[in-house]
Design a protein around this motif. Sequence first.
Motif, PDB file in Angstrom:
ATOM      1  N   TYR A   1      -7.869  12.587  -7.712  1.00 30.23           N
ATOM      2  CA  TYR A   1      -7.691  11.687  -6.584  1.00 30.23           C
ATOM      3  C   TYR A   1      -8.446  12.225  -5.380  1.00 30.23           C
TER       4      TYR A   1
ATOM      5  N   SER B   1      -6.562   9.170  -0.560  1.00 35.08           N
ATOM      6  CA  SER B   1      -7.303   7.979  -0.164  1.00 35.08           C
ATOM      7  C   SER B   1      -6.811   6.774  -0.960  1.00 35.08           C
ATOM      8  N   ASP B   2      -6.403   7.003  -2.197  1.00 37.12           N
ATOM      9  CA  ASP B   2      -5.878   5.959  -3.086  1.00 37.12           C
ATOM     10  C   ASP B   2      -4.559   5.439  -2.517  1.00 37.12           C
ATOM     11  N   GLN B   3      -4.507   4.150  -2.218  1.00 33.01           N
ATOM     12  CA  GLN B   3      -3.281   3.579  -1.674  1.00 33.01           C
ATOM     13  C   GLN B   3      -2.588   2.664  -2.675  1.00 33.01           C
ATOM     14  N   ASP B   4      -2.934   2.820  -3.960  1.00 33.45           N
ATOM     15  CA  ASP B   4      -2.307   2.009  -5.004  1.00 33.45           C
ATOM     16  C   ASP B   4      -1.378   2.815  -5.890  1.00 33.45           C
ATOM     17  N   THR B   5      -1.644   4.113  -6.049  1.00 32.90           N
ATOM     18  CA  THR B   5      -0.875   4.952  -6.961  1.00 32.90           C
ATOM     19  C   THR B   5       0.365   5.502  -6.272  1.00 32.90           C
TER      20      THR B   5
ATOM     21  N   LYS C   1       0.838  -1.203   0.000  1.00 29.90           N
ATOM     22  CA  LYS C   1       0.000   0.000   0.000  1.00 29.90           C
ATOM     23  C   LYS C   1       0.872   1.252   0.000  1.00 29.90           C
TER      24      LYS C   1
END
Length: 128
Positions: free
Chosen positions: A89, A108-112, A51
């Motif tokens: 985002y 909030s995005d924990q993939d990018t 993450k």
Amino acid sequence: MAMGLSITPSLSASTQDLLQMENQIFGPTVRLGEYCSGSIISSERNEVTGKVDTYVLTAKHCTKKVGEESSIQKEFHDKRNHLTKTEVYNTTTWGQYFGADLAIVKLSDQDTFFPNVAKIAPKGYEES
């Protein structure tokens, strides 16, 4: 011959200089709303979970209350500085400092993962 007229040669940046500016200045810059900007100051991937935690430094007056959600826009440009795409985002205001009009928002995005982050001070830096 006109008196008082002077011609100054124009300065131009090399391709390498432009790439360096893109990476160090424009790369970590994001937009908040219509009139605010911020700088990605950290984007780190957890080696165990995979993450990513990404934080953006901006002005407090550009953010909502701590814990409230908003969004940022990341613009991507080609080598000629033409806008190629814009990604949005979702974020949460993570902290605010009223004395210096500073705030940090967390994606909030924990993939990018963002490879270009603003250099504020080296890790472990301490002024003597």
